[in-house]
Design a protein around this motif. Sequence first.
Motif, PDB file in Angstrom:
ATOM      1  N   VAL A   9      40.632 121.574  55.893  1.00 17.82           N
ATOM      2  CA  VAL A   9      40.059 121.971  54.767  1.00 17.82           C
ATOM      3  C   VAL A   9      40.752 123.014  53.951  1.00 17.82           C
ATOM      4  O   VAL A   9      40.520 124.143  54.743  1.00 17.82           O
ATOM      5  CB  VAL A   9      38.453 122.148  54.742  1.00 17.82           C
ATOM      6  N   LEU A  38      35.944 119.167  48.538  1.00 19.32           N
ATOM      7  CA  LEU A  38      36.866 119.532  49.428  1.00 19.32           C
ATOM      8  C   LEU A  38      38.389 119.362  49.084  1.00 19.32           C
ATOM      9  O   LEU A  38      38.769 118.202  48.469  1.00 19.32           O
ATOM     10  CB  LEU A  38      36.943 118.939  50.922  1.00 19.32           C
ATOM     11  N   LEU A  86      42.143 118.980  50.978  1.00 14.99           N
ATOM     12  CA  LEU A  86      42.508 118.668  52.378  1.00 14.99           C
ATOM     13  C   LEU A  86      44.136 118.288  52.191  1.00 14.99           C
ATOM     14  O   LEU A  86      44.557 117.780  51.444  1.00 14.99           O
ATOM     15  CB  LEU A  86      41.758 117.227  52.954  1.00 14.99           C
ATOM     16  N   PHE A  94      36.694 114.682  58.524  1.00 16.89           N
ATOM     17  CA  PHE A  94      38.232 115.174  58.371  1.00 16.89           C
ATOM     18  C   PHE A  94      38.705 116.113  59.578  1.00 16.89           C
ATOM     19  O   PHE A  94      39.819 116.079  60.004  1.00 16.89           O
ATOM     20  CB  PHE A  94      38.346 115.854  57.103  1.00 16.89           C
ATOM     21  N   ARG A  95      37.769 117.055  60.060  1.00 20.11           N
ATOM     22  CA  ARG A  95      38.169 118.020  61.100  1.00 20.11           C
ATOM     23  C   ARG A  95      38.380 117.093  62.296  1.00 20.11           C
ATOM     24  O   ARG A  95      39.276 117.394  63.270  1.00 20.11           O
ATOM     25  CB  ARG A  95      36.940 119.039  61.108  1.00 20.11           C
ATOM     26  N   PRO A 151      32.785 116.851  55.802  1.00 20.30           N
ATOM     27  CA  PRO A 151      34.080 117.581  56.144  1.00 20.30           C
ATOM     28  C   PRO A 151      34.452 117.417  57.775  1.00 20.30           C
ATOM     29  O   PRO A 151      35.335 117.465  58.190  1.00 20.30           O
ATOM     30  CB  PRO A 151      33.812 119.181  55.991  1.00 20.30           C
ATOM     31  N   SER A 159      37.105 124.608  49.471  1.00 22.83           N
ATOM     32  CA  SER A 159      36.019 123.914  49.248  1.00 22.83           C
ATOM     33  C   SER A 159      34.809 124.603  48.434  1.00 22.83           C
ATOM     34  O   SER A 159      35.156 125.878  48.014  1.00 22.83           O
ATOM     35  CB  SER A 159      35.141 123.646  50.568  1.00 22.83           C
TER      36      SER A 159
END
Length: 238
Positions: free
Chosen positions: A207, A234, A236, A200-201, A197, A210
Amino acid sequence: MNVSERYRESWESYWRDTPDAPGAAIFDCAPELAAARHLPLLAPFADATLPVVDLGCGTGTQTRYLARHFPRALGVDLSEAAVAHARRADTGHLAEFEQLNAVDHAAVRRLHERLGDTNVYLRAVIHQSEPDARPAVAAAVATLIGSRGRAFVVEPLARAKQVLAHAAQGADGPPPKLASVFAHGLTPAEAADDAVPGFFRDLGLPVLASGETDLVMTEHRADGVRIDLPAQWLVLGR
């Protein structure tokens, strides 16, 4: 950036040596045990009128299932041999398949220009990628979904490594499909739990949902128990 020649050849040789039979690859489970379970988790967030890209499609088993639920389904894989497998298996011509290096930013941008915003399905790709390439795989997801698409990402948790290690410790060594993975220099379950995660953050990609699930494999331990890997999923999207 690019993947190393060793990594690329590991996957090419793996797929060249893997028979066409369904389930011959350890992660090539029936869609009822993978995409069919994942799609209901994605569906509340996704625009089903957009295309879907199966990123790291392998034999295309999951792509063909996704093709029944989206107007266009494209499976892409680093390995030319995997794409050839997928095309041979798609006897109903349900989906499209092509070679794509997900860490080649220019190639990913060109794909996005062709398709527009898409939904993305990414099953157990980041953990198998080279460490330096993992943020780039996440960036490919972000590029492909654009502003309207959504992504479903499922990756093994760190404790999956113990499951694989236990399976490999039978009296006869690893079962055949797992042995093939090791023999080709592939190293599953190498990404840390919070790293996935985090990739992607770092891209500013929220997110939306999840949870935890199992990644179903097609191999069994010596005692007959199927090897399923604990995993996180997740959803997204922007």
